[in-house]
Design an enzyme around this catalytic site. Structure first.
Site: not given
Length: 159
Positions: A48-50
């Protein structure tokens, strides 16, 4: 109680990657006299962050800075080596990649997320904030698993 709009950013020391390795940077150096957009992710290189959170800030960096923002900073409870490698792998040159390796900043904000069920230990909750001269003027705290209110496009609309 977790940090709120109107609160001052706590005095802590974080890490960034310098030419000779990890180096200290204080919250005062980051925030004093500046308008900063700070967003936190649970973990560098996580899906989700990337794939969702970080890319929005990279793509919108020029638009965000055009609104008078001095610094766009990404912070995670990871070490400076990981944050540097993640930033380079995502072409995040316009962002300040902050390492809160010991979770000191995250704990001071009272925004710790228990990721031990995923083998992550204590991490940061996902959020974004607008900080003006060391004072939080807007806080967008995400519910677990979401990337919505802290997305770059939402923060850009508030500037």
């Amino acid at each position: 109680m977790s940090i709120q709009t109107g609160d001052k950013i706590p005095a802590v020391t974080l890490k960034v990657m310098g030419e000779k390795g990890p180096q200290d940077i204080t919250s005062e150096e980051i925030f004093a006299g500046k308008k900063v957009v700070l967003f936190a992710v649970p973990g560098a290189f996580t899906p989700g962050c990337t794939m969702t959170h970080l890319p929005g800030y990279i793509v919108n960096a020029d638009k965000i800075k055009a609104k008078g923002v001095d610094t766009i900073a990404c912070i995670s409870v990871n070490d400076a080596f990981v944050m540097d490698a993640w930033g380079k792998s995502q072409n995040a040159e316009e962002l300040l990649m902050l390492a809160d390796g010991n979770g000191t900043f995250t704990e001071a904000l009272d925004l710790v997320m228990d990721g031990s069920g995923f083998g992550l230990g204590n991490r940061s909750r996902r959020y974004a904030m607008i900080v003006e001269d060391g004072t939080v003027s807007h806080l967008a705290l995400e519910p677990t698993g979401a990337v919505d209110v802290s997305a770059a496009e939402k923060i850009l609309a508030l500037l």
